[in-house]
Design an enzyme around this catalytic site. Sequence first.
Site, mmCIF file in Angstrom:
data_model
loop_
_atom_site.group_PDB
_atom_site.id
_atom_site.type_symbol
_atom_site.label_atom_id
_atom_site.label_comp_id
_atom_site.label_asym_id
_atom_site.label_seq_id
_atom_site.Cartn_x
_atom_site.Cartn_y
_atom_site.Cartn_z
ATOM 1 N N GLU A 137 44.973 -9.996 3.216
ATOM 2 C CA GLU A 137 45.050 -10.424 1.804
ATOM 3 C C GLU A 137 44.938 -9.208 0.873
ATOM 4 O O GLU A 137 45.666 -9.089 -0.109
ATOM 5 C CB GLU A 137 43.934 -11.435 1.500
ATOM 6 C CG GLU A 137 44.016 -11.978 0.076
ATOM 7 C CD GLU A 137 42.912 -12.987 -0.234
ATOM 8 O OE1 GLU A 137 42.460 -13.714 0.678
ATOM 9 O OE2 GLU A 137 42.507 -13.045 -1.402
ATOM 10 N N ASN A 230 36.375 -15.606 5.493
ATOM 11 C CA ASN A 230 35.505 -16.657 4.936
ATOM 12 C C ASN A 230 34.459 -17.093 5.958
ATOM 13 O O ASN A 230 33.332 -17.437 5.599
ATOM 14 C CB ASN A 230 36.337 -17.832 4.396
ATOM 15 C CG ASN A 230 36.898 -18.713 5.474
ATOM 16 O OD1 ASN A 230 36.200 -19.554 6.018
ATOM 17 N ND2 ASN A 230 38.170 -18.533 5.812
#
Length: 288
Positions: A137, A230
Amino acid sequence: MIKINRIEPQGFCGGVNNAIKILDKVLSNSNTKKPIYLLGNLIHNKFVMNEYKEKGVIVLDNKEKTRLELLDEIKTKGTVIFSAHGVEPKVYSKAKELGLDIIDATCPYVKVVHNKISTYINDGYQIIYIGTSKHPECEGVLGISKNINLITSIDDLNKLNINNDKIYVTNQTTLSIYDIKEIFDSILNKYPNAIIDDKICNATTIRQKAIMEQDIVDLCIIVGDPSSSNTKKLKKVSELKGIKTIMIESVKELYNYSFDNINSISISSGASTPKYLVDEVIEYINNK
Ligand code: SF4
């Protein structure tokens, strides 16, 4: 019997569901140009990715290579799918030049970050981006412009020297909500005019809050892939609360784990962890 608290919410987040739906649609469409390539893992979970490999999808995955470099591994024209993490603009143009059909499964939350950064850069801003170096990302964001300054810590911030009053600050979507505030405050201290735009996504936020609000237990188990940002942050939040926490990919890692003196366990999982992996863990503990 060990008391188990399954912390909710769990299961795939919206971005992961979206990416999987896109891939399933591509696979079931008889007009899809073959072979089908995934540029990096669509989502960070090896069990899900293995299912798609068995269906004939070619996963281009090499941690040492950027998405741009991975495209060089494609020798036969077909369809390339961009993962939920997003890609830099050069990846789009190179895939086009290579004559590939492009399917973009970037998470909408990540797309918002790309768009906002591009808008601020066009308005003459310098960008401070808080992220994890080498994460896909982050790679996708940094490729938007050379006016993006990546920081991962306050130490990095201290080394920054931006001579521009116009500064826009944003971040990777899966960081810890409990770490980022301190970094934002330090940025404002150094650059009082900076615009702060927290972009930790909703799925990440509510899962971290649920971990923080849980009752104290003897052990917290986080199920997820070691490469999932995450998931790693869930472990960190649980430890921040003072709970002994382990991260596992699947139930197999518990086979040699000692449950002596453990009377209560909480379980959570990353946003790309399939539900059945958590069910297996619970079943195993229930049978202890
Ligand atoms: S964790 Fe957040 S940013 Fe990542 S895919 Fe899920 S919704 Fe999108």
